[in-house]
Write a protein that holds these residues in place. Sequence first.
Motif, PDB file in Angstrom:
ATOM      1  N   GLY A 137     -36.720  70.568  12.748  1.00 53.50           N
ATOM      2  CA  GLY A 137     -35.665  69.741  13.333  1.00 53.50           C
ATOM      3  C   GLY A 137     -35.794  69.716  14.839  1.00 53.50           C
ATOM      4  N   HIS A 138     -35.638  70.868  15.472  1.00 55.61           N
ATOM      5  CA  HIS A 138     -35.874  70.958  16.912  1.00 55.61           C
ATOM      6  C   HIS A 138     -37.353  70.711  17.198  1.00 55.61           C
ATOM      7  CE1 HIS A 138     -35.473  72.158  21.053  1.00 55.61           C
ATOM      8  NE2 HIS A 138     -36.355  73.134  20.895  1.00 55.61           N
ATOM      9  N   SER A 139     -38.191  71.222  16.341  1.00 55.73           N
ATOM     10  CA  SER A 139     -39.629  70.930  16.329  1.00 55.73           C
ATOM     11  C   SER A 139     -40.086  71.027  14.882  1.00 55.73           C
ATOM     12  CB  SER A 139     -40.410  71.917  17.213  1.00 55.73           C
ATOM     13  OG  SER A 139     -40.401  73.212  16.637  1.00 55.73           O
ATOM     14  N   ARG A 166     -31.880  70.310  20.758  1.00 52.36           N
ATOM     15  CA  ARG A 166     -32.147  68.885  20.904  1.00 52.36           C
ATOM     16  C   ARG A 166     -33.242  68.439  19.943  1.00 52.36           C
ATOM     17  NH1 ARG A 166     -34.617  68.356  26.943  1.00 52.36           N
ATOM     18  NH2 ARG A 166     -34.896  66.182  26.255  1.00 52.36           N
ATOM     19  N   THR A 167     -33.250  67.152  19.633  1.00 54.93           N
ATOM     20  CA  THR A 167     -34.241  66.626  18.692  1.00 54.93           C
ATOM     21  C   THR A 167     -34.991  65.430  19.261  1.00 54.93           C
ATOM     22  OG1 THR A 167     -32.582  65.197  17.636  1.00 54.93           O
ATOM     23  CG2 THR A 167     -32.917  67.394  16.684  1.00 54.93           C
ATOM     24  N   ASP A 168     -34.880  65.205  20.564  1.00 54.83           N
ATOM     25  CA  ASP A 168     -35.506  64.034  21.170  1.00 54.83           C
ATOM     26  C   ASP A 168     -36.890  64.309  21.735  1.00 54.83           C
ATOM     27  OD1 ASP A 168     -34.378  65.684  23.118  1.00 54.83           O
ATOM     28  OD2 ASP A 168     -34.066  64.022  24.519  1.00 54.83           O
ATOM     29  N   LEU A 169     -37.423  65.512  21.524  1.00 51.66           N
ATOM     30  CA  LEU A 169     -38.773  65.838  21.962  1.00 51.66           C
ATOM     31  C   LEU A 169     -39.761  65.532  20.838  1.00 51.66           C
ATOM     32  CD1 LEU A 169     -38.005  69.255  23.697  1.00 51.66           C
ATOM     33  CD2 LEU A 169     -38.276  67.012  24.782  1.00 51.66           C
ATOM     34  N   PRO A 170     -41.064  65.405  21.167  1.00 50.36           N
ATOM     35  CA  PRO A 170     -42.053  65.139  20.120  1.00 50.36           C
ATOM     36  C   PRO A 170     -41.955  66.141  18.969  1.00 50.36           C
ATOM     37  CG  PRO A 170     -43.065  64.899  22.273  1.00 50.36           C
ATOM     38  CD  PRO A 170     -41.685  65.444  22.513  1.00 50.36           C
ATOM     39  N   GLY A 171     -41.905  65.638  17.749  1.00 47.78           N
ATOM     40  CA  GLY A 171     -41.792  66.496  16.578  1.00 47.78           C
ATOM     41  C   GLY A 171     -40.366  66.802  16.176  1.00 47.78           C
ATOM     42  N   GLY A 172     -39.411  66.371  17.001  1.00 49.34           N
ATOM     43  CA  GLY A 172     -38.009  66.612  16.671  1.00 49.34           C
ATOM     44  C   GLY A 172     -37.488  65.605  15.660  1.00 49.34           C
ATOM     45  N   SER A 173     -36.516  66.009  14.874  1.00 51.80           N
ATOM     46  CA  SER A 173     -35.928  65.130  13.863  1.00 51.80           C
ATOM     47  C   SER A 173     -34.487  65.547  13.611  1.00 51.80           C
ATOM     48  CB  SER A 173     -36.720  65.195  12.554  1.00 51.80           C
ATOM     49  OG  SER A 173     -36.006  64.575  11.500  1.00 51.80           O
ATOM     50  N   TRP A 174     -33.552  64.635  13.877  1.00 54.37           N
ATOM     51  CA  TRP A 174     -32.144  64.942  13.663  1.00 54.37           C
ATOM     52  C   TRP A 174     -31.845  65.207  12.185  1.00 54.37           C
ATOM     53  CZ3 TRP A 174     -28.392  66.645  16.476  1.00 54.37           C
ATOM     54  CH2 TRP A 174     -27.075  66.588  15.990  1.00 54.37           C
ATOM     55  N   SER A 175     -32.399  64.395  11.298  1.00 54.38           N
ATOM     56  CA  SER A 175     -32.136  64.570   9.869  1.00 54.38           C
ATOM     57  C   SER A 175     -32.703  65.899   9.372  1.00 54.38           C
ATOM     58  CB  SER A 175     -32.716  63.404   9.065  1.00 54.38           C
ATOM     59  OG  SER A 175     -34.124  63.323   9.206  1.00 54.38           O
ATOM     60  N   GLU A 176     -33.883  66.274   9.853  1.00 55.80           N
ATOM     61  CA  GLU A 176     -34.458  67.554   9.440  1.00 55.80           C
ATOM     62  C   GLU A 176     -33.635  68.727   9.973  1.00 55.80           C
ATOM     63  OE1 GLU A 176     -38.559  67.581  10.645  1.00 55.80           O
ATOM     64  OE2 GLU A 176     -39.206  66.704   8.734  1.00 55.80           O
ATOM     65  N   LEU A 177     -33.131  68.599  11.191  1.00 53.19           N
ATOM     66  CA  LEU A 177     -32.299  69.665  11.734  1.00 53.19           C
ATOM     67  C   LEU A 177     -31.025  69.830  10.917  1.00 53.19           C
ATOM     68  CD1 LEU A 177     -31.775  71.781  13.915  1.00 53.19           C
ATOM     69  CD2 LEU A 177     -30.768  69.982  15.328  1.00 53.19           C
ATOM     70  N   MET A 178     -30.384  68.721  10.567  1.00 53.13           N
ATOM     71  CA  MET A 178     -29.169  68.804   9.757  1.00 53.13           C
ATOM     72  C   MET A 178     -29.470  69.424   8.395  1.00 53.13           C
ATOM     73  SD  MET A 178     -26.689  67.805  11.677  1.00 53.13           S
ATOM     74  CE  MET A 178     -27.625  68.606  13.004  1.00 53.13           C
ATOM     75  N   ASN A 179     -30.607  69.083   7.825  1.00 54.24           N
ATOM     76  CA  ASN A 179     -31.003  69.675   6.547  1.00 54.24           C
ATOM     77  C   ASN A 179     -31.241  71.178   6.695  1.00 54.24           C
ATOM     78  OD1 ASN A 179     -30.853  67.265   5.135  1.00 54.24           O
ATOM     79  ND2 ASN A 179     -33.024  66.781   5.424  1.00 54.24           N
ATOM     80  N   SER A 180     -31.834  71.581   7.817  1.00 54.83           N
ATOM     81  CA  SER A 180     -32.069  73.008   8.040  1.00 54.83           C
ATOM     82  C   SER A 180     -30.761  73.774   8.154  1.00 54.83           C
ATOM     83  CB  SER A 180     -32.908  73.206   9.313  1.00 54.83           C
ATOM     84  OG  SER A 180     -34.227  72.729   9.139  1.00 54.83           O
TER      85      SER A 180
END
Length: 215
Positions: A137-139, A166-180
């Motif tokens: 998520g973050h990466s 944050r999730t706006d860096l390369p490899g970041g994903s908001w949906s993956e972070l929420m899932n984590s």
Amino acid sequence: MLNIKTFQVNPLQENCYVVSDDTHACVIIDCGAFYDSERQAITEYISYKNLTPIHLLCTHGHFDHNFGNNTIFEAYGLQPEIHSEDASMIKDIAMQCDMMGMGIDYDRTTPPVGHLLKDNELITFGNHTLKVIHTPGHSKGSVIFYCEEENVLFTGDTLFRLSVGRTDLPGGSWSELMNSLEDKISTLPKDTVAYPGHGPKTILNEEFRMNPYFH
């Protein structure tokens, strides 16, 4: 019993943790020490406490969590252990700094990755075990380290007190972070004490109740 020493380091005020037990074995988590004084403080603490470093663990590959890996390698021969999805990120810390426009002059050699962490892998030191939990998520390769015996969690930049990474860096994903958060962290005991990559420690029960990202 775990002894957890926190060093707040580098211009981004990252938390580096030296975690030891009664056997004097220790692990170093996210050595982001940038300045020589920060690097010296960590090695002097390890010497003063007569500790034996066993692992150099990385919650993810961002530069602010890995500035000091070379000092740990030079002092103790330990190479960074990181998830495969983030392994390429720490090969060139200086390039990361340039890409982020941080204006940080970093000219030290980065040690090669020594081990690729896997989800659910167990990391042992002394009388304790840390479970690796993959939390993208973050990466892509973000992980957290959970010590079930002590109800302690090291969350890197996946979870902060009342916030998340944050999730706006390369490899970041908001949906993956929420899932984590939902699939991994929410399943851990409520009384677990979480030590994040930045900011103060927290208790998961407080995060479940008050952190807006868990709702």
